[in-house]
Design a protein around this motif. Structure first.
Motif, PDB file in Angstrom:
ATOM      1  N   VAL A 124      -1.113  -0.569  -2.745  1.00 45.26           N
ATOM      2  CA  VAL A 124      -1.133  -1.689  -1.777  1.00 45.26           C
ATOM      3  C   VAL A 124      -1.382  -2.923  -3.015  1.00 45.26           C
ATOM      4  O   VAL A 124      -0.917  -3.650  -3.023  1.00 45.26           O
ATOM      5  N   ALA A 125      -2.745  -2.482  -3.546  1.00 44.46           N
ATOM      6  CA  ALA A 125      -3.328  -3.305  -4.466  1.00 44.46           C
ATOM      7  C   ALA A 125      -2.675  -3.583  -5.677  1.00 44.46           C
ATOM      8  O   ALA A 125      -2.238  -4.837  -6.348  1.00 44.46           O
ATOM      9  N   THR A 126      -1.717  -2.686  -6.292  1.00 46.35           N
ATOM     10  CA  THR A 126      -1.039  -2.608  -7.419  1.00 46.35           C
ATOM     11  C   THR A 126       0.504  -3.125  -7.054  1.00 46.35           C
ATOM     12  O   THR A 126       0.958  -4.080  -7.962  1.00 46.35           O
ATOM     13  N   LEU A 127       1.021  -3.089  -6.001  1.00 45.54           N
ATOM     14  CA  LEU A 127       2.300  -3.290  -5.783  1.00 45.54           C
ATOM     15  C   LEU A 127       2.323  -4.799  -4.811  1.00 45.54           C
ATOM     16  O   LEU A 127       3.355  -5.514  -4.779  1.00 45.54           O
ATOM     17  N   GLY A 128       1.272  -5.051  -4.142  1.00 38.79           N
ATOM     18  CA  GLY A 128       0.982  -5.928  -3.606  1.00 38.79           C
ATOM     19  C   GLY A 128       1.950  -6.073  -2.341  1.00 38.79           C
ATOM     20  O   GLY A 128       2.303  -7.111  -1.711  1.00 38.79           O
ATOM     21  N   ASN A 129       2.204  -4.817  -1.530  1.00 37.48           N
ATOM     22  CA  ASN A 129       2.702  -4.678  -0.487  1.00 37.48           C
ATOM     23  C   ASN A 129       2.063  -3.926   0.560  1.00 37.48           C
ATOM     24  O   ASN A 129       1.807  -2.776   0.543  1.00 37.48           O
ATOM     25  N   SER A 130       1.683  -4.930   1.772  1.00 39.80           N
ATOM     26  CA  SER A 130       0.965  -4.476   2.527  1.00 39.80           C
ATOM     27  C   SER A 130       1.901  -3.612   3.953  1.00 39.80           C
ATOM     28  O   SER A 130       1.143  -2.954   4.658  1.00 39.80           O
ATOM     29  N   ASP A 131       3.053  -3.510   3.465  1.00 39.22           N
ATOM     30  CA  ASP A 131       3.779  -2.428   4.371  1.00 39.22           C
ATOM     31  C   ASP A 131       4.082  -1.276   4.198  1.00 39.22           C
ATOM     32  O   ASP A 131       4.485  -0.496   4.935  1.00 39.22           O
ATOM     33  N   LEU A 132       3.390  -1.032   3.065  1.00 35.91           N
ATOM     34  CA  LEU A 132       3.538   0.507   2.394  1.00 35.91           C
ATOM     35  C   LEU A 132       2.822   1.343   3.757  1.00 35.91           C
ATOM     36  O   LEU A 132       1.737   1.052   4.086  1.00 35.91           O
ATOM     37  N   VAL A 133       3.615   2.723   3.753  1.00 39.69           N
ATOM     38  CA  VAL A 133       3.250   3.702   4.565  1.00 39.69           C
ATOM     39  C   VAL A 133       3.584   4.959   4.255  1.00 39.69           C
ATOM     40  O   VAL A 133       4.695   5.198   3.920  1.00 39.69           O
ATOM     41  N   PRO A 134       2.373   6.018   4.141  1.00 43.38           N
ATOM     42  CA  PRO A 134       2.768   7.116   3.745  1.00 43.38           C
ATOM     43  C   PRO A 134       4.105   8.002   4.598  1.00 43.38           C
ATOM     44  O   PRO A 134       3.743   7.759   5.914  1.00 43.38           O
ATOM     45  N   SER A 149       6.984   4.576   2.527  1.00 41.35           N
ATOM     46  CA  SER A 149       8.134   3.488   3.179  1.00 41.35           C
ATOM     47  C   SER A 149       7.644   2.260   2.600  1.00 41.35           C
ATOM     48  O   SER A 149       6.263   2.033   2.903  1.00 41.35           O
ATOM     49  N   ALA A 150       8.357   1.539   2.159  1.00 41.32           N
ATOM     50  CA  ALA A 150       8.119  -0.051   1.491  1.00 41.32           C
ATOM     51  C   ALA A 150       8.407  -0.956   2.464  1.00 41.32           C
ATOM     52  O   ALA A 150       8.053  -2.056   2.426  1.00 41.32           O
ATOM     53  N   ASP A 151       9.331  -0.861   3.323  1.00 42.89           N
ATOM     54  CA  ASP A 151      10.043  -1.794   4.431  1.00 42.89           C
ATOM     55  C   ASP A 151      10.230  -1.202   5.934  1.00 42.89           C
ATOM     56  O   ASP A 151      10.739  -0.074   5.984  1.00 42.89           O
ATOM     57  N   PRO A 152       9.454  -1.873   6.662  1.00 43.55           N
ATOM     58  CA  PRO A 152       9.451  -1.236   8.082  1.00 43.55           C
ATOM     59  C   PRO A 152      10.981  -1.159   8.790  1.00 43.55           C
ATOM     60  O   PRO A 152      11.311  -0.419   9.529  1.00 43.55           O
ATOM     61  N   ALA A 153      11.673  -2.037   8.125  1.00 47.09           N
ATOM     62  CA  ALA A 153      13.257  -2.010   8.621  1.00 47.09           C
ATOM     63  C   ALA A 153      14.042  -0.826   8.293  1.00 47.09           C
ATOM     64  O   ALA A 153      14.821  -0.135   8.956  1.00 47.09           O
ATOM     65  N   SER A 154      13.463  -0.053   7.270  1.00 50.54           N
ATOM     66  CA  SER A 154      14.288   1.192   7.023  1.00 50.54           C
ATOM     67  C   SER A 154      13.405   2.266   6.971  1.00 50.54           C
ATOM     68  O   SER A 154      13.787   3.655   6.769  1.00 50.54           O
ATOM     69  N   ARG A 155      12.391   2.261   7.578  1.00 50.43           N
ATOM     70  CA  ARG A 155      11.083   3.302   7.806  1.00 50.43           C
ATOM     71  C   ARG A 155      11.684   4.478   8.449  1.00 50.43           C
ATOM     72  O   ARG A 155      11.584   5.489   8.057  1.00 50.43           O
TER      73      ARG A 155
END
Length: 298
Positions: A124-134, A149-155
């Motif tokens: 999250v710190a490196t990519l700046g994406n708080s939507d990341l979920v394992p 997953s980087a996007d809730p829409a395609s998770r």
């Protein structure tokens, strides 16, 4: 673009909780009851510092009314958290999927004594994406590939790969020889929670776990095994190898529980490869870890 409901704080992603049924008057009361291992004064301090948020991302107060099913975000903290020097690698990153290569000893997500020193927090710190979920987990002691997953829409499309066993996982392990067995072979068994609570055990009953096992390299002291789990039970590979009489090298929990003071060599288990057809466009995808289990087999 709307702000995320639970943005990272100090690089730490929020933990999420859906409030369970109960008799509580306030969210604060529910949190204290739901986490008996966390003193109420700690929750009071987190609330006072705005580290507990409601479903809209607004700070919860001590008077915020409890509502069953409400989603809460909160930020865990660990005093004097141990620093893990081993570094992860990002093997792939696009708008929907991140593939990371995790070193031994690094947890996937905040848990127990680790909050900032986790793969998720670092990504999250490196990519700046708080939507990341394992999309899945591997043990802290296991090295290798983890998909996010980087996007809730395609998770949901990527989560279905694991739920429907449409992803091919290959692990590598170093363990004692099994010359009396014929390979390749398949281990079926029923795995349930054992004792103490964090261990698993094979028990009688209908099998709920399956692992394909082959030998890649034979040495005098150790063999290099290829393990392909079909199911995804907790500690499945470690339990299956120990049950066959070849516990994975440096495993402190299987077949018997041993003291683990943090000075043991790393568990010789590696999530080597992941392969699947991408659910968004159907193209075949394959990723392979850059880490290696290099201990001598002789």
């Amino acid at each position: 673009m709307s702000r995320p409901r639970f943005p990272p704080r100090d690089g730490v992603p929020a933990s999420r909780l859906q409030l369970p049924p109960g008799p509580w008057a306030t969210v604060f009361d529910a949190l204290v009851a739901h986490f008996p291992q966390v003193d109420g004064s700690i929750w009071r301090d987190r609330v006072a510092r705005g580290r507990v948020l409601d479903a809209q991302g607004d700070p919860v107060t001590l008077q915020t009314p409890y509502r069953v099913g409400a989603e809460i975000g909160y930020y865990r903290e660990v005093i004097d958290e141990r620093v893990i020097d081993a570094a992860e690698r990002i093997l792939h990153a696009d708008d929907h999927l991140v593939v990371a290569d995790k070193p031994h000893g690094l947890p996937v997500a905040p848990t127990g004594a680790f909050v900032t020193q986790t793969l998720l927090t670092r990504l999250v710190a490196t990519l700046g994406n708080s939507d990341l979920v394992p999309l899945h987990r591997i043990d802290r002691g296991t090295a290798g590939l983890v998909l996010f997953s980087a996007d809730p829409a395609s998770r949901a499309a990527y989560q279905a790969l694991f739920r429907e066993s449409r992803i091919r996982k290959t692990y590598e392990a170093l363990a004692p020889p099994l010359p009396a067995l014929a390979f390749p072979m398949t281990r079926h068994s029923r795995i349930e929670r054992g004792e103490p609570f964090f261990r698993m055990a094979e028990v009688d009953g209908t099998p709920n776990s399956e692992t394909h096992i082959d030998v890649r390299e034979r040495g005098t002291r150790l063999w290099r095994y290829a393990l392909s789990p079909v199911s995804g039970r907790k500690h499945q590979l470690r339990v299956h190898m120990a049950a066959l009489g070849a516990p994975i090298l440096h495993d402190p929990w299987y077949p018997t529980l041993q003291d683990d003071d943090g000075a043991r060599p790393p568990l010789q288990l590696l999530a080597r490869a992941l392969a699947f057809d991408d659910p968004l466009d159907g193209r075949p995808r394959r990723f392979e870890s850059k880490f290696r289990l290099s201990e001598s087999l002789d």
